[in-house]
Design a protein around this motif. Structure first.
Motif, PDB file in Angstrom:
ATOM      1  N   ILE A 743       0.851  -1.208   0.000  1.00 45.90           N
ATOM      2  CA  ILE A 743       0.000   0.000   0.000  1.00 45.90           C
ATOM      3  C   ILE A 743       0.876   1.243   0.000  1.00 45.90           C
ATOM      4  CG2 ILE A 743      -1.699   1.335   1.307  1.00 45.90           C
ATOM      5  CD1 ILE A 743      -2.607  -1.339   2.538  1.00 45.90           C
ATOM      6  N   SER A 746       2.336   1.813  -3.245  1.00 43.11           N
ATOM      7  CA  SER A 746       1.338   2.249  -4.233  1.00 43.11           C
ATOM      8  C   SER A 746       1.018   3.732  -4.084  1.00 43.11           C
ATOM      9  CB  SER A 746       0.055   1.423  -4.096  1.00 43.11           C
ATOM     10  OG  SER A 746      -0.681   1.839  -2.970  1.00 43.11           O
ATOM     11  N   VAL A 747       1.159   4.290  -2.901  1.00 45.69           N
ATOM     12  CA  VAL A 747       0.887   5.724  -2.731  1.00 45.69           C
ATOM     13  C   VAL A 747       2.165   6.545  -2.858  1.00 45.69           C
ATOM     14  CG1 VAL A 747      -1.188   5.386  -1.363  1.00 45.69           C
ATOM     15  CG2 VAL A 747       0.990   5.672  -0.203  1.00 45.69           C
ATOM     16  N   GLY A 748       3.239   5.894  -3.255  1.00 43.23           N
ATOM     17  CA  GLY A 748       4.417   6.676  -3.610  1.00 43.23           C
ATOM     18  C   GLY A 748       5.587   6.603  -2.659  1.00 43.23           C
ATOM     19  N   SER A 750       9.002   5.272  -1.690  1.00 40.95           N
ATOM     20  CA  SER A 750      10.051   4.584  -2.439  1.00 40.95           C
ATOM     21  C   SER A 750      10.660   3.483  -1.569  1.00 40.95           C
ATOM     22  CB  SER A 750      11.139   5.586  -2.841  1.00 40.95           C
ATOM     23  OG  SER A 750      11.706   6.151  -1.664  1.00 40.95           O
ATOM     24  N   ILE A 831       4.062  -5.455  -5.818  1.00 38.90           N
ATOM     25  CA  ILE A 831       3.024  -4.581  -5.267  1.00 38.90           C
ATOM     26  C   ILE A 831       1.646  -5.027  -5.743  1.00 38.90           C
ATOM     27  CG2 ILE A 831       2.222  -2.203  -5.092  1.00 38.90           C
ATOM     28  CD1 ILE A 831       5.118  -1.347  -5.747  1.00 38.90           C
TER      29      ILE A 831
ATOM     30  N   TYR B  13       2.496 -13.124 -17.417  1.00 39.43           N
ATOM     31  CA  TYR B  13       2.939 -13.664 -16.125  1.00 39.43           C
ATOM     32  C   TYR B  13       3.392 -15.104 -16.329  1.00 39.43           C
ATOM     33  CZ  TYR B  13       0.214  -9.894 -13.987  1.00 39.43           C
ATOM     34  OH  TYR B  13      -0.301  -8.679 -13.638  1.00 39.43           O
ATOM     35  N   THR B  48      -5.078  -5.815 -14.005  1.00 39.88           N
ATOM     36  CA  THR B  48      -3.703  -5.748 -14.511  1.00 39.88           C
ATOM     37  C   THR B  48      -3.503  -4.444 -15.278  1.00 39.88           C
ATOM     38  OG1 THR B  48      -3.736  -8.160 -14.730  1.00 39.88           O
ATOM     39  CG2 THR B  48      -1.959  -6.975 -15.861  1.00 39.88           C
ATOM     40  N   HIS B  51      -3.244  -1.572 -12.810  1.00 43.20           N
ATOM     41  CA  HIS B  51      -1.964  -1.542 -12.083  1.00 43.20           C
ATOM     42  C   HIS B  51      -0.854  -0.999 -12.972  1.00 43.20           C
ATOM     43  CE1 HIS B  51      -3.637  -4.778  -9.172  1.00 43.20           C
ATOM     44  NE2 HIS B  51      -3.837  -3.565  -8.696  1.00 43.20           N
ATOM     45  N   ILE B  56       2.307   0.565 -10.897  1.00 42.18           N
ATOM     46  CA  ILE B  56       2.569  -0.450  -9.869  1.00 42.18           C
ATOM     47  C   ILE B  56       3.162  -1.708 -10.492  1.00 42.18           C
ATOM     48  CG2 ILE B  56       1.365  -2.003  -8.276  1.00 42.18           C
ATOM     49  CD1 ILE B  56      -0.594   0.273  -7.783  1.00 42.18           C
ATOM     50  N   ASP B  57       2.757  -1.991 -11.726  1.00 43.05           N
ATOM     51  CA  ASP B  57       3.189  -3.220 -12.386  1.00 43.05           C
ATOM     52  C   ASP B  57       3.746  -2.835 -13.754  1.00 43.05           C
ATOM     53  OD1 ASP B  57       1.472  -6.395 -13.122  1.00 43.05           O
ATOM     54  OD2 ASP B  57       3.589  -5.872 -12.800  1.00 43.05           O
ATOM     55  N   GLU B  77      12.825   4.997  -8.158  1.00 42.64           N
ATOM     56  CA  GLU B  77      12.644   6.181  -7.314  1.00 42.64           C
ATOM     57  C   GLU B  77      11.678   7.154  -7.995  1.00 42.64           C
ATOM     58  OE1 GLU B  77      14.289   6.475  -4.353  1.00 42.64           O
ATOM     59  OE2 GLU B  77      13.631   8.503  -3.882  1.00 42.64           O
ATOM     60  N   ALA B  80       8.117   5.936  -7.886  1.00 45.73           N
ATOM     61  CA  ALA B  80       7.478   6.177  -6.585  1.00 45.73           C
ATOM     62  C   ALA B  80       6.942   7.602  -6.524  1.00 45.73           C
ATOM     63  CB  ALA B  80       8.468   5.925  -5.443  1.00 45.73           C
ATOM     64  N   ILE B  81       7.745   8.530  -7.025  1.00 48.58           N
ATOM     65  CA  ILE B  81       7.311   9.933  -7.028  1.00 48.58           C
ATOM     66  C   ILE B  81       6.126  10.107  -7.967  1.00 48.58           C
ATOM     67  CG2 ILE B  81       8.033  12.291  -7.609  1.00 48.58           C
ATOM     68  CD1 ILE B  81      10.889  11.399  -6.742  1.00 48.58           C
ATOM     69  N   ARG B  83       3.861   7.877  -8.623  1.00 49.38           N
ATOM     70  CA  ARG B  83       2.668   7.334  -7.970  1.00 49.38           C
ATOM     71  C   ARG B  83       2.132   8.317  -6.930  1.00 49.38           C
ATOM     72  NH1 ARG B  83       5.534   2.248  -8.141  1.00 49.38           N
ATOM     73  NH2 ARG B  83       6.367   2.562  -6.049  1.00 49.38           N
ATOM     74  N   ARG B  84       3.077   9.019  -6.303  1.00 48.45           N
ATOM     75  CA  ARG B  84       2.724   9.972  -5.260  1.00 48.45           C
ATOM     76  C   ARG B  84       1.974  11.170  -5.827  1.00 48.45           C
ATOM     77  NH1 ARG B  84       8.225  11.643  -2.600  1.00 48.45           N
ATOM     78  NH2 ARG B  84       8.538   9.419  -2.319  1.00 48.45           N
ATOM     79  N   LEU B  89      -4.905   6.047  -6.379  1.00 47.42           N
ATOM     80  CA  LEU B  89      -5.428   4.683  -6.505  1.00 47.42           C
ATOM     81  C   LEU B  89      -6.478   4.404  -5.434  1.00 47.42           C
ATOM     82  CD1 LEU B  89      -2.085   2.945  -7.298  1.00 47.42           C
ATOM     83  CD2 LEU B  89      -4.182   2.438  -8.513  1.00 47.42           C
ATOM     84  N   TYR B  91      -8.978   1.136  -4.043  1.00 43.75           N
ATOM     85  CA  TYR B  91      -9.104  -0.315  -4.156  1.00 43.75           C
ATOM     86  C   TYR B  91     -10.433  -0.795  -3.600  1.00 43.75           C
ATOM     87  CZ  TYR B  91      -4.084   0.014  -4.772  1.00 43.75           C
ATOM     88  OH  TYR B  91      -2.840   0.347  -5.225  1.00 43.75           O
ATOM     89  N   PHE B  93     -10.704  -3.186  -1.419  1.00 43.03           N
ATOM     90  CA  PHE B  93     -10.576  -3.419   0.013  1.00 43.03           C
ATOM     91  C   PHE B  93      -9.839  -2.286   0.731  1.00 43.03           C
ATOM     92  CE2 PHE B  93     -12.540  -7.418   0.498  1.00 43.03           C
ATOM     93  CZ  PHE B  93     -12.350  -8.107  -0.685  1.00 43.03           C
ATOM     94  N   ASN B  95      -7.402  -0.695   1.593  1.00 44.81           N
ATOM     95  CA  ASN B  95      -5.932  -0.632   1.697  1.00 44.81           C
ATOM     96  C   ASN B  95      -5.435   0.634   2.366  1.00 44.81           C
ATOM     97  OD1 ASN B  95      -5.458  -3.156   0.692  1.00 44.81           O
ATOM     98  ND2 ASN B  95      -5.165  -2.490  -1.416  1.00 44.81           N
ATOM     99  N   LEU B  96      -6.007   0.916   3.518  1.00 49.54           N
ATOM    100  CA  LEU B  96      -5.528   2.035   4.317  1.00 49.54           C
ATOM    101  C   LEU B  96      -4.409   1.553   5.236  1.00 49.54           C
ATOM    102  CD1 LEU B  96      -8.983   3.560   5.309  1.00 49.54           C
ATOM    103  CD2 LEU B  96      -7.402   4.401   3.558  1.00 49.54           C
TER     104      LEU B  96
END
Lengths: 839, 226
Positions: A743, A746-748, A750, A831, B13, B48, B51, B56-57, B77, B80-81, B83-84, B89, B91, B93, B95-96
């Motif tokens: 999770i 997924s929210v960023g 790293s 992920i 996959y 898929t 994602h 993510i994928d 890196e 990740a930025i 995605r931020r 996203l 979901y 469920f 996903n907190l």
């Protein structure tokens, strides 16, 4: 129920890695307990046998008994055996002197057996009647007697009287010269039936060099009976006193050392050492049990979801608890026996490594260090492990019984935070969201938190406690050793001053070069004015307003006095005068401060150079001594010659001329690399109380090196076991949080951010563990100090801060290493796959 | 204005040694402000696709451009930025993060960015999501609907280029599901928030203005509706 067990077995097989880790941890924990107990039991058994071999196999002795009373004693309660000895008398063969002195003991056959005298028999046998004698080969050789087994020897037997006082000189004390006279009692002819070797390392028997049998027809009450008991327990003391009272005698001594090794002691010092060792053993067992408990609860935690699923298909609480119990049983059944075997094997291995060294040091090879393992030890270790397993599955079992699928999916039973969440704390202030996540994660599962921090605490506390114990023991042994590791002097003996030239020439004749110094030493008193005493050491003084104090006064030979001056930067010429002048070493260690329970070291006096001391010896005044130099601090070399609990005044030997003469005893200390040869030479001359300090120091050093090695090996082993536990716990924690990590990714967040969070978590675990472990370790450290200081030579409390630094670094390394290792799992994090799972 | 372009993405996959073709060359583009529903049978490759769009994928082949930038040209890196800042996203469920409160979960992407939290925006969002009274609560103390609303808040807080929702109502009752969809629709209309929703629900699909249908990893329908 069968299907439940089948499911459990399959779950264990499915999580093969986790199952193996769990069993391995159980094996290591059980083996740790077994090693400690077996090792302690083996060493204890060795010490018991060693004490029996050298001190005699008896528990208490009663003196002043007749043969009839001996027989009575043999039939009393809890008396298995009675060894008897009687001092027959002394005899001088030829010219009187040390070499010609014979000390004859009458013994029964039980004495020969229970005091292990057989190994000393070189030829023949021990006497069976009062007309036979076995005597030492040293006596025969020293007197040039070409006698052997079967020959006869006529002796004039009587008493040695000292200084015209009718006090018997017992056994083989040195010949007292003109102070001694001999009163013959009878003439006796003996048949020599045995030749004996030197008995210096024997216990009671070392006072004698000739043995005959007890004359059972004698009615005099002069036998000493050494009683071997049927059963050794705390009741011995009461029984012994009752037996002595029944025999109408009060003379009673206990074999304290042997009784201490059997755990039956009245001595507070020995009791304290025993308590210290017991405490360490219990800590180790508790830590082992805690690890077993933790590893099982981890294993069960991972199955909680599956147990929830069982609920959904109709399994009852009882059935789910049975599953948990069955898992514990299987893991225990595999791990405990293997752990016991591993522990015994490891103990055997360790003992085989130290055996030769141990035996040589303690018993000159006469007693063997063997592996001893009582069935109670195996039961205790198994019981502790089984109890830990049972307790470990109580809580998960209860949870398993109640948990539902929804509970598990919603993680309501797994994740809970009891306390109110503080939005901001110091960690989140410094490290932002990473700190907030880290600080809350360590609190979310109290059991996990306790497992990790508890393991680290256990490692630190046990490691530091063991290290403290070894460190203090080594300090005790090293008090008289110089910085280069050598002792300040090698050989020590006391002899009349007039015999010193003989000693010097004997050593020269045997090509033994030695630096010989000699001194008179006496405790003397003096009174001091108020301004001359250190108020912080007021306990050193007595006599009320007079401020009387004892000083240990040494009159050192001229050459070495000059050397002493040079070593301390003092002009020796100042001391070449007709009046008495001295150097005051102004330092003492003892309960001298305001707190009588605290040992301190310091300068008792506030004296200036030039102060005149009016000393008294035995209520007699001695010539006043002018103190030319006052030296403070720890002059270890001087205190190794003298005492540590008094200030020491060193004067040239000539200052003692007015009240000492050549008959008085001097203490002789020698520095020579040929210390063993020097001791033999001196023993041949008839000096029986020569102490080879160098050999003893070397022995002690090796013993304590072994002790330190054993502690290091054990601490390393224990740290490895505990690291495994932490690794298991941490890797489990990381595994259980994979979804959460996904999770965050997924929210960023790293990978670097994840690592940062985990490292902060690791740091928090470490800090919290050390915040408790280090103060507790300090407390145990202090308790060890009190035990050892009270039982042995008192010394000032100190803390080896380097050890604490190493422990802190080691704890930090363990946790960080485990976190980094576990982060490999995160690198492989997919992920998308993790997010698909429903938490 | 084109906000998203997907060019011939494939995803394969390996499952027990056998290749599974989850996506077989999908291409499409999305304009800013569009509300797209992605429909298809279970196992068709919808999640898929989502994602891959969300960074993510990684696709086996093909390109994904968000706001003109090739997403998978970036290193980990930078992803990740991405995605931020660029993606939100949501979901099925929720996903907190269980140890963070509602407002902390919502502001998590901004805090990961090291930026100061815009309190006004947060207050507005909480009000709109109906979570003002629950702002200090942990996820475990919330109902399903409240958790999903928190998840939406987290997705919207940084005003990302696209919001991706994977069956956002799949775990909710009809009343909550409707409320959630209204929120997404409202964000789409009010802020021109480009939104892509995966759903099985026909009614929800009809709330979108464009439908993409995936079958066996292929895009078989791309239809603008309403």
């Amino acid at each position: 129920m069968r299907v439940i067990f089948t499911i459990t077995l399959r779950e264990l097989k499915k999580s093969r890695k986790r199952t193996l880790m769990t069993v391995l941890t159980i094996i290591l924990s059980v083996s740790m307990m077994t090693v400690v107990l077996c090792g302690a039991w083996s060493v204890l058994g060795f010490l018991q046998e060693k004490e029996k071999a050298y001190g005699g196999d008896y528990e208490y002795s009663i003196s002043g008994l007749s043969c009839k009373q001996m027989e009575q004693l043999a039939g009393m309660e809890n008396v298995a055996d009675v060894s008897a000895i009687e001092f027959i008398g002394s005899s001088f063969y030829g010219e009187k002197g040390n070499k010609s002195l014979l000390a004859i003991a009458g013994v029964n056959d039980r004495f020969i057996q229970n005091f292990a005298l057989e190994p000393y028999l070189l030829k023949g046998r021990y006497p069976v009647n009062e007309n036979e004698i076995a005597l030492s080969t040293d006596f025969l050789e020293a007197n040039g007697l070409p006698l052997s087994v079967g020959d006869t020897l006529s002796l004039s037997i009587g008493k040695r009287i000292w200084d015209e006082i009718d006090a018997e000189l017992y056994g083989l004390t040195n010949y007292m010269g003109e102070l001694e006279s001999f009163h013959a009692v009878c003439e006796k002819e003996y048949t020599i039936v045995g030749i004996l070797s030197d008995m210096n390392d024997s216990g009671v028997a070392r006072s004698f060099n000739a043995f005959t049998a007890i004359d059972s027809s004698e009615e005099e009450a002069n036998l000493t009976a050494y009683v071997t008991c049927t059963k050794i327990s705390k009741d011995i003391y009461e029984q012994a006193e009752q037996n002595a009272a029944a025999l109408e005698t009060e003379v009673l001594k206990y074999h304290s050392e042997l009784l201490m090794y059997y755990g039956v002691t009245r001595g507070k010092g020995a009791l304290k050492i025993s308590l210290a060792i017991t405490m360490v053993i219990l800590l180790i067992m508790a830590a082992s049990a805690a690890m077993i408990s933790n590893i099982l609860s981890i294993s069960l935690q991972e199955r909680l979801k599956a147990l929830g699923m069982l609920s959904s298909v109709g399994a009852t609480g009882r059935q789910k608890r049975a599953s948990v119990a069955f898992e514990a049983f299987l893991l225990g059944a595999a791990g405990i026996p293997l752990g016991l075997m591993a522990g015994i094997g490891l103990t055997a291995g360790l003992l085989s490594i130290i055996r030769k060294c141990f035996q040589t040091m303690f018993t000159f090879g006469r007693v063997t260090l063997i592996l001893r393992c009582h069935v109670l030890i195996l039961l205790l270790c198994s019981g502790a492990a089984a109890t830990a397993l049972a307790l470990a599955c109580t809580s998960p079992g209860r949870i398993a019984g109640k948990v539902t699928v929804i509970d598990v999916l919603r993680q309501t039973s797994i994740y809970h935070l009891d306390k109110k969440i503080r939005n901001r704390n110091i960690v989140s202030l410094f490290f932002g969201v990473y700190g907030a996540l880290a600080s809350r994660n360590i609190r979310r599962n109290p059991k996990r938190f306790r497992a990790i921090t508890g393991s680290v605490m256990a490692a630190v506390i046990l490691g530091l406690s063991l290290y403290s114990f070894a460190d203090f023991m080594i300090y005790q042994a090293s008090m008289d050793i110089g910085e280069d590791g050598s002792c300040y002097y090698d050989v020590f003996l006391a002899l009349p001053a007039k015999e010193l030239p003989d000693v010097v020439s004997a050593l020269a004749k045997n090509h033994i070069s030695a630096d010989i110094s000699y001194f008179y030493e006496r405790y003397m008193e003096a009174d001091f004015a108020e301004e001359e005493i250190n108020p912080g050491m007021s306990g050193y003084f007595f006599g009320g307003e007079k401020n009387t104090a004892e000083i240990y006064v040494i009159g050192l030979d001229e050459d070495h006095f000059i050397s002493l001056c040079e070593e301390n930067g003092i002009d020796a010429a100042k001391y070449h005068t007709t009046d008495s002048r001295g150097i005051l070493f102004n330092n003492a260690t003892g309960n001298y401060g305001r707190n009588p329970n605290k040992i301190i070291t310091g300068a008792p006096f506030r004296l200036q150079d030039g102060t005149v001391l009016n000393l008294r010896y035995d209520e007699t005044s001695v010539p006043a001594v002018t103190i030319m130099n006052v030296l403070e601090g720890d002059h270890a070399k001087i205190y190794s010659m003298a005492v540590r609990d008094r200030a020491v005044l060193v004067v040239p030997l000539s200052c003692f001329d007015s009240f000492m003469d050549e008959e008085d005893y001097v203490t002789v200390i020698m520095n020579t690399p040929l210390h063993k040869e020097a001791k033999e030479c001196l023993s041949d001359m008839g000096y029986f109380q020569v102490i080879d300090i160098a050999a003893q120091t070397e022995n002690s050093r090796q013993v304590f090196l072994l002790l330190k090695l054993a502690v290091c090996v054990f601490v390393t082993f224990m740290t490895a076991v505990i690291s495994l536990n932490v690794c298991n716990t941490v890797s489990h924690t990381i595994y259980m949080r994979r979804n959460e990590f996904a999770i965050l990714c997924s929210v960023g967040m790293s990978e670097k951010g994840l690592k940062k969070t985990l490292l902060i978590e690791a740091a928090l675990y470490g800090i919290k563990a050390l915040m408790i472990a280090e103060p507790v370790s300090l407390l145990i450290h202090f308790m060890m100090y009190r035990f050892i200081s009270d039982a042995m030579n008192p010394f000032v409390f100190y803390v080896n801060w380097r050890a604490y630094g190493i422990a802190t670094a080691a704890a930090a390394t363990i946790i960080v290493a485990e976190m980094i290792f576990s982060m490999h799992g995160i690198k492989k994090l997919e992920i998308a796959q993790e997010l698909k799972k429903d938490g | 204005m084109e906000i998203l372009r997907v060019e011939n993405i494939r995803r394969v996959y390996e499952t027990q040694g056998k290749p599974v073709h989850a996506l077989r060359g999908i291409s499409f583009s999305v304009k800013k402000g569009e509300f797209i529903a992605v429909v298809g049978a279970s196992g068709s490759g919808k999640s898929t696709l989502l994602h891959i769009l969300g960074g993510i994928d990684r696709p086996t082949s093909g390109k994904v451009y968000v706001d003109g930038q090739d997403v998978y040209e970036q290193n980990e890196e930078e992803l990740a930025i991405f995605r931020r800042r660029q993606v939100g996203l949501i979901y099925q469920f929720y996903n907190l993060i269980p140890v963070l409160t509602v407002e902390e979960n919502i502001t998590l992407p901004a805090r990961l960015d090291g930026r100061r939290v815009n309190r006004e925006r947060l207050a507005g969002l909480l009000k709109e999501l109906g979570l003002v009274k629950r702002r200090k609560h942990l996820p475990g103390q919330l109902s399903g609907g409240q958790q999903q609303r928190t998840s939406i808040g987290r997705a919207l807080f940084n005003a990302p280029a696209i919001v991706l929702a994977d069956e956002p109502t799949g775990n909710l009752d009809s009343r909550n599901a409707e409320a959630i969809m209204q929120l997404l629709r409202s964000a789409n209309r009010t802020y021109k928030q480009t939104t892509i929703v995966i759903t099985h629900d026909r009614e929800i699909a009809m709330m979108a203005n464009r439908i993409l249908e995936i079958q066996d990893g292929r895009l078989i329908r791309d239809e603008v509706i309403g």
